[in-house]
Scaffold this active site. Structure first.
Site, mmCIF file in Angstrom:
data_model
loop_
_atom_site.group_PDB
_atom_site.id
_atom_site.type_symbol
_atom_site.label_atom_id
_atom_site.label_comp_id
_atom_site.label_asym_id
_atom_site.label_seq_id
_atom_site.Cartn_x
_atom_site.Cartn_y
_atom_site.Cartn_z
ATOM 1 N N THR A 43 0.812 -1.217 0.000
ATOM 2 C CA THR A 43 0.000 0.000 0.000
ATOM 3 C C THR A 43 0.845 1.265 0.000
ATOM 4 O OG1 THR A 43 -1.789 -1.158 1.086
ATOM 5 C CG2 THR A 43 -1.820 1.210 1.300
ATOM 6 N N SER A 94 1.627 -7.544 -0.642
ATOM 7 C CA SER A 94 2.406 -8.538 0.108
ATOM 8 C C SER A 94 1.703 -9.881 0.229
ATOM 9 C CB SER A 94 2.805 -8.002 1.478
ATOM 10 O OG SER A 94 1.687 -7.888 2.323
ATOM 11 N N THR A 127 1.560 -4.355 4.331
ATOM 12 C CA THR A 127 1.382 -4.668 5.759
ATOM 13 C C THR A 127 0.858 -6.084 6.003
ATOM 14 O OG1 THR A 127 -0.862 -3.765 5.742
ATOM 15 C CG2 THR A 127 0.911 -2.272 6.423
ATOM 16 N N ASP A 128 0.172 -6.654 4.993
ATOM 17 C CA ASP A 128 -0.538 -7.924 5.250
ATOM 18 C C ASP A 128 0.380 -9.052 5.721
ATOM 19 O OD1 ASP A 128 -2.867 -6.691 4.529
ATOM 20 O OD2 ASP A 128 -2.971 -7.554 2.523
HETATM 21 N N1 ASP Z 1 -2.553 -4.999 0.397
HETATM 22 C C1 ASP Z 1 -1.518 -4.415 1.099
HETATM 23 C C2 ASP Z 1 -0.311 -5.325 1.167
HETATM 24 O O1 ASP Z 1 0.441 -5.323 0.220
HETATM 25 C C3 ASP Z 1 -1.909 -3.947 2.450
HETATM 26 C C4 ASP Z 1 -0.936 -2.948 2.940
HETATM 27 O O2 ASP Z 1 0.156 -2.815 2.477
HETATM 28 O O3 ASP Z 1 -1.302 -2.240 3.888
HETATM 29 O O4 ASP Z 1 -0.089 -6.037 2.117
#
Ligand code: ASP
Length: 362
Positions: A43, A94, A127-128
């Site tokens: 993100t 991720s 973050t995931d």
């Molecule tokens: N979908 C995102 C990721 O790549 C979520 C994030 O980064 O907050 O994990």
């Protein structure tokens, strides 16, 4: 005579410049640490259709991810803390990263950190699965130089985007001498977490990363780190794991236990070639009788079974019943981190007693 006086004055000025002014400016440039930013997507590199698109963004919303140079250019403040180089390693969400991506990333980090030209690394990430990549790197990076993972919960185009300050803090942390030998860290929302302790606890809130059992390692204030604790579990250069010659990791699956669940998914994992199973049990790793039977069958076939908990915090220690069945206790590893540790442990041994030692030391 007048000409000679002017020449002498000019010479004096030049001498003063070279003796006093020049060395200071050269020194200022050369004492800044060198930090490499390795970008993997997430993100923090995502755009939305408008500033209020806070859950619908990135490639899933048809928006191309930002490249590393655009992310660096968006936060010129980072140059204050370090000489920056950027590398685009991947550019995906991720949830789409693979074991092969992990090995590529770890090898590149080890290569960069082996050079005296690099003082610290920042990895931008989604973050995931951030806690998983952080913990994997914490076990396989062979250096005590700082490695900091950073992400954002809001896309770069979002109102009150958290990415820019998170990135500035992460670079400041990676450039800081105090960050040495602290293991791989996560820097988000002004908090510094150890890879061992950190977990994502909320789907969308910027305060999602918590360390329920360990507390934070420290905090960032005005982009300056304030450490309050040190990690005691083995990490980075202290570990026995080496991925330099690996191209894959042994398959380990996680089974999520619920009231009334059976062992069908465990049987399927074994048929698919799992060499290890993490059972995310209820409470202190408890499970229905049918789940226990499938785990015992797996164990008899040489699959290593680790009993963990779905609760999200707390220790799972050895119990008489599970020890007699030849199972390993996950200790303070949540199921997703237990999976990583077991994958790496299986590159060294299949002996449950030895793997139990590993789960207690890391
Ligand atoms: N979908 C995102 C990721 O790549 C979520 C994030 O980064 O907050 O994990």
């Amino acid at each position: 005579m007048k000409k000679i006086m002017i020449m002498l004055t000019l010479n004096m000025m030049f001498l003063l410049f070279t003796v006093i002014v020049l060395p200071q400016s050269v020194q200022a440039a050369s004492t800044k640490p060198n930090v490499a930013i390795l970008a993997t997507g997430g993100t923090i590199a995502s755009r939305g259709a408008n500033s209020l698109s806070l859950t619908d963004y990135g490639t899933a919303a048809g928006m191309k991810h930002l490249e590393i140079q655009a992310m660096i250019d968006a936060v010129p403040e980072i140059e204050k803390f370090a000489n920056i180089t950027g590398e685009q390693v991947f550019n995906v969400g991720s949830s789409k990263l693979s074991i092969s991506n992990w090995l590529t990333l770890a090898k590149r980090i080890n290569e960069l950190l082996a050079s005296s030209d690099i003082d610290g690394i920042v990895v931008t990430h989604g973050t995931d699965t951030l806690e998983e990549t952080a913990y994997f790197l914490n076990l396989v990076v062979k250096s005590d130089k700082p490695v900091v993972l950073v992400a954002s919960m809001r896309p770069a185009t979002g109102l009150s985007a958290d990415g820019p300050l998170n990135l500035a803090n992460a670079v400041a942390l990676a450039a800081s001498p105090e960050a040495k030998d602290k293991g791989v860290m996560v820097c988000m929302n002004d908090q510094i977490s150890s890879a061992f302790g950190v977990t994502k606890t909320n789907t969308t809130n910027v305060a999602t990363f918590k360390c329920p059992d360990t507390g934070y390692l420290g905090y960032m204030q005005n982009s300056k780190p304030f450490f309050v604790s040190v990690p005691l579990k083995k990490h980075t250069s202290q570990t026995e794991f080496d991925v330099s010659n690996l191209t894959t990791l042994p398959r380990v699956d996680v089974n999520y236990t619920t009231l009334g669940s059976d062992g069908i998914l465990i049987d399927a994992a074994v048929s698919a070639g799992a060499q290890g199973i993490i059972n995310a049990g209820v409470g202190h790793a408890n499970m229905p009788a049918a789940t226990m039977q499938s785990l015992k069958n797996a164990q008899k076939k040489g699959v290593v079974v680790v009993t963990a908990s779905r609760t999200g915090s707390g220790l799972v220690t050895e119990t008489k019943q599970f020890k007699e069945a030849g199972f390993v206790a996950a200790m303070m590893h949540n199921p997703q981190k237990a999976r990583i540790l077991l994958m790496l442990a299986l590159t060294k041994t299949k002996d449950p007693a030895e793997i139990q030692r590993i789960f207690e030391e890391y």
